[in-house]
Design a protein around this motif. Sequence first.
Motif, PDB file in Angstrom:
ATOM      1  N   ILE A   1       5.271  19.701  -7.907  1.00 55.47           N
ATOM      2  CA  ILE A   1       4.139  20.026  -8.778  1.00 55.47           C
ATOM      3  C   ILE A   1       3.738  18.842  -9.649  1.00 55.47           C
ATOM      4  CG2 ILE A   1       3.424  21.459 -10.742  1.00 55.47           C
ATOM      5  CD1 ILE A   1       5.172  23.717  -9.423  1.00 55.47           C
ATOM      6  N   ILE A   2       4.715  18.159 -10.244  1.00 56.88           N
ATOM      7  CA  ILE A   2       4.357  17.069 -11.167  1.00 56.88           C
ATOM      8  C   ILE A   2       3.825  15.833 -10.449  1.00 56.88           C
ATOM      9  CG2 ILE A   2       5.926  17.846 -12.977  1.00 56.88           C
ATOM     10  CD1 ILE A   2       7.796  15.535 -12.243  1.00 56.88           C
ATOM     11  N   ARG A   3       4.055  15.755  -9.163  1.00 52.32           N
ATOM     12  CA  ARG A   3       3.514  14.619  -8.408  1.00 52.32           C
ATOM     13  C   ARG A   3       2.010  14.758  -8.193  1.00 52.32           C
ATOM     14  NH1 ARG A   3       7.703  11.830  -4.939  1.00 52.32           N
ATOM     15  NH2 ARG A   3       9.659  12.452  -5.892  1.00 52.32           N
ATOM     16  N   GLY A   4       1.488  15.960  -8.312  1.00 50.23           N
ATOM     17  CA  GLY A   4       0.046  16.171  -8.203  1.00 50.23           C
ATOM     18  C   GLY A   4      -0.481  15.999  -6.797  1.00 50.23           C
ATOM     19  N   GLY A   5      -1.747  15.632  -6.709  1.00 49.98           N
ATOM     20  CA  GLY A   5      -2.450  15.518  -5.433  1.00 49.98           C
ATOM     21  C   GLY A   5      -2.229  14.189  -4.748  1.00 49.98           C
ATOM     22  N   PRO A   6      -3.266  13.696  -4.077  1.00 50.92           N
ATOM     23  CA  PRO A   6      -3.159  12.429  -3.341  1.00 50.92           C
ATOM     24  C   PRO A   6      -2.709  11.284  -4.240  1.00 50.92           C
ATOM     25  CG  PRO A   6      -5.212  13.537  -2.822  1.00 50.92           C
ATOM     26  CD  PRO A   6      -4.576  14.307  -3.947  1.00 50.92           C
ATOM     27  N   ALA A   7      -1.897  10.423  -3.666  1.00 45.18           N
ATOM     28  CA  ALA A   7      -1.342   9.305  -4.440  1.00 45.18           C
ATOM     29  C   ALA A   7      -1.780   7.978  -3.846  1.00 45.18           C
ATOM     30  CB  ALA A   7       0.176   9.401  -4.451  1.00 45.18           C
TER      31      ALA A   7
ATOM     32  N   ASP B   1       0.856  -1.182   0.000  1.00 44.41           N
ATOM     33  CA  ASP B   1       0.000   0.000   0.000  1.00 44.41           C
ATOM     34  C   ASP B   1       0.901   1.244   0.000  1.00 44.41           C
ATOM     35  OD1 ASP B   1      -2.149   1.719   0.158  1.00 44.41           O
ATOM     36  OD2 ASP B   1      -2.419   1.458   2.324  1.00 44.41           O
ATOM     37  N   PRO B   2       1.368   1.702  -1.184  1.00 46.06           N
ATOM     38  CA  PRO B   2       2.405   2.737  -1.258  1.00 46.06           C
ATOM     39  C   PRO B   2       1.913   4.180  -1.157  1.00 46.06           C
ATOM     40  CG  PRO B   2       1.850   2.008  -3.449  1.00 46.06           C
ATOM     41  CD  PRO B   2       1.030   1.164  -2.497  1.00 46.06           C
ATOM     42  N   GLY B   3       0.607   4.389  -1.123  1.00 49.64           N
ATOM     43  CA  GLY B   3       0.075   5.748  -1.168  1.00 49.64           C
ATOM     44  C   GLY B   3       0.605   6.663  -0.082  1.00 49.64           C
TER      45      GLY B   3
END
Length: 177
Positions: free
Chosen positions: A108-114, A46-48
């Motif tokens: 920035i490029i990673r965006g929001g929740p992962a 579960d990497p989020g």
Amino acid sequence: MEQAKRPVTGLAGRYGHPLHPALVAVPIGAWIASFVFDIASHLVPDPGFLAQGSRWLIALGVLGALAAAMFGFLDLFAIPTGTKTFRTGLLHMSINLGVTVLYAVGFIIRGGPAAEPVDWPPLALSAVALAGLGVAGYLGGELAYHYGVRVADEATQAVGYTRTTTHESTTVKKERV
């Protein structure tokens, strides 16, 4: 070279105690931890939480780098221009600013929740930025340890190596207060 040892303002930290080297621990630690989180996100089911933690560590590092840079500028202004030390300081600053920009772009490029592991392009960007940080850190070490920027002179340092008796130690403390 005594000019580079003294702060241009008390805001930079008192003589022999510059604030810039202390503050750089925040971005260095945050960015190294973010890279560890990036790699770990590929190793757990579960990497989020790791991907999200890495993103916020990057943000913390960018903010810490900007704070450290303000005090670094003050230290740079103490170095006489036209010297090898000043050129080393400019290179150190330029690389660090570039590294900070790379991390800001990475944030920035990673965006929001992962919910997935960190993608390879942002991970590679972090690796390149971390390598740049290593080069900049080496140059910072050159400035402090080789050129003695903001380092107290030898006579001031020698006081810490003088053996004193309990009575002498008390006398020295009273004189400094």
